[in-house]
Design an enzyme around this catalytic site. Structure first.
Site, PDB file in Angstrom:
ATOM      1  N   HIS A  31      -9.314  36.395  -0.305  1.00 30.57           N
ATOM      2  CA  HIS A  31      -8.550  36.244  -1.557  1.00 30.57           C
ATOM      3  C   HIS A  31      -7.046  36.193  -1.266  1.00 30.57           C
ATOM      4  CE1 HIS A  31     -11.452  36.456  -4.815  1.00 30.57           C
ATOM      5  NE2 HIS A  31     -12.019  37.534  -4.331  1.00 30.57           N
ATOM      6  N   GLU A  84     -12.198  40.262   0.575  1.00 31.49           N
ATOM      7  CA  GLU A  84     -10.896  40.546  -0.061  1.00 31.49           C
ATOM      8  C   GLU A  84      -9.752  39.882   0.706  1.00 31.49           C
ATOM      9  OE1 GLU A  84     -11.400  41.512  -2.826  1.00 31.49           O
ATOM     10  OE2 GLU A  84     -13.302  42.574  -2.603  1.00 31.49           O
ATOM     11  N   CYS A 121     -18.482  37.531  -6.849  1.00 28.84           N
ATOM     12  CA  CYS A 121     -17.036  37.727  -6.944  1.00 28.84           C
ATOM     13  C   CYS A 121     -16.667  37.879  -8.407  1.00 28.84           C
ATOM     14  CB  CYS A 121     -16.306  36.529  -6.336  1.00 28.84           C
ATOM     15  SG  CYS A 121     -14.507  36.672  -6.408  1.00 28.84           S
ATOM     16  N   LEU A 122     -15.812  38.835  -8.691  1.00 30.02           N
ATOM     17  CA  LEU A 122     -15.379  39.058 -10.073  1.00 30.02           C
ATOM     18  C   LEU A 122     -14.612  37.845 -10.613  1.00 30.02           C
ATOM     19  CD1 LEU A 122     -14.243  42.787  -9.740  1.00 30.02           C
ATOM     20  CD2 LEU A 122     -16.353  41.918 -10.796  1.00 30.02           C
TER      21      LEU A 122
HETATM   22  O1  GNR Z   1     -18.003  43.388  -6.607  1.00 24.90           O
HETATM   23  C1  GNR Z   1     -18.112  42.613  -5.664  1.00 24.90           C
HETATM   24  N1  GNR Z   1     -19.288  42.541  -4.993  1.00 24.90           N
HETATM   25  C2  GNR Z   1     -19.459  41.835  -3.810  1.00 24.90           C
HETATM   26  C3  GNR Z   1     -20.751  41.603  -3.379  1.00 24.90           C
HETATM   27  C4  GNR Z   1     -20.977  40.940  -2.205  1.00 24.90           C
HETATM   28  C5  GNR Z   1     -19.925  40.506  -1.444  1.00 24.90           C
HETATM   29  C6  GNR Z   1     -18.628  40.710  -1.863  1.00 24.90           C
HETATM   30  C7  GNR Z   1     -18.395  41.375  -3.038  1.00 24.90           C
HETATM   31  S1  GNR Z   1     -16.758  41.673  -3.567  1.00 24.90           S
HETATM   32  C8  GNR Z   1     -16.987  41.718  -5.304  1.00 24.90           C
HETATM   33  C9  GNR Z   1     -15.702  42.078  -6.007  1.00 24.90           C
HETATM   34  C10 GNR Z   1     -14.692  40.978  -5.775  1.00 24.90           C
HETATM   35  O2  GNR Z   1     -14.738  39.904  -6.310  1.00 24.90           O
HETATM   36  N2  GNR Z   1     -13.743  41.219  -4.919  1.00 24.90           N
HETATM   37  O3  GNR Z   1     -12.846  40.268  -4.632  1.00 24.90           O
HETATM   38 NI    NI Z   2     -13.836  38.387  -4.980  1.00 25.81          NI
END
Ligand code: GNR
Ligand code: NI
Length: 171
Positions: free
Chosen positions: A140, A137, A94-95
């Site tokens: 989130h 997403e 997750c970012l």
């Molecule tokens: O870039 C992202 N890669 C990812 C890899 C595995 C499962 C979910 C993701 S989402 C993430 C980007 C992110 O944080 N979206 O909220």
């Molecule tokens: Ni995420």
């Protein structure tokens, strides 16, 4: 285009439950520009998805592009999962939780109903990585992070690791 800053765990703002987008606002140039900024921010990161919550906008929409060529942006406004079936396990990142990866179990096959950036409602049935990303997403938008699926002990280890990394990168 503006690069937006991404909130990071354990920022309490990531726990905000997003409210629905007023469909009348989708056509607003300001809303369309925000979608472009979010796509730009997602591609730059780089990531395969970005929820509005992560850029401190607590409304129910997200952008996704799981394509290899990064040329298939998808926008989901006011998304709702209408069908979920089966299970799959995938190592997620997750970012908002940089550098941390952990296995998460989610539905394998989903049907999602949403509004596109053109204001048109659509329904999509999908599985695999796209289904994972949509569920990630949508979490989130509920103020939920993938680390919430870990034990409290592991989640606390993640928090400490991120705080340590941040301390050593601070000037
Ligand atoms: O870039 C992202 N890669 C990812 C890899 C595995 C499962 C979910 C993701 S989402 C993430 C980007 C992110 O944080 N979206 O909220
Ligand atoms: Ni995420």
């Amino acid at each position: 285009m503006t690069l937006l800053s991404i909130l990071e765990f354990p920022d309490p703002r990531l726990r905000t439950r997003a409210t629905p987008v007023d469909p009348a606002r989708i056509a607003d140039p300001a809303f369309q520009a925000l979608l472009d900024d979010m796509l730009h921010t997602m591609y730059e990161a780089p990531g395969i998805g970005l929820a509005a919550s992560q850029v401190d906008v607590h409304q129910r929409f997200m952008v996704i592009d799981i394509s290899e060529e990064k040329d298939q942006p998808q926008v989901f406004i006011n998304p709702e999962i209408t069908l979920a079936d089966g299970h799959q396990v995938y190592q997620e990142g997750c970012l908002s939780v940089p550098g941390i990866f952990a296995d998460v179990t989610r539905a394998n096959q989903i049907t999602v109903k949403a509004i596109g950036r053109n204001g048109q409602p659509f329904e999509l049935s999908t599985d695999g990585l796209l289904a994972i990303c949509i569920q990630h997403e949508m979490d989130h938008l509920e103020g939920k992070l993938f680390v919430d699926y870990l034990s409290p002990l592991k989640r606390d280890m993640v928090r400490k690791k991120l705080e340590k990394a941040r301390r050593s990168s601070a000037a």
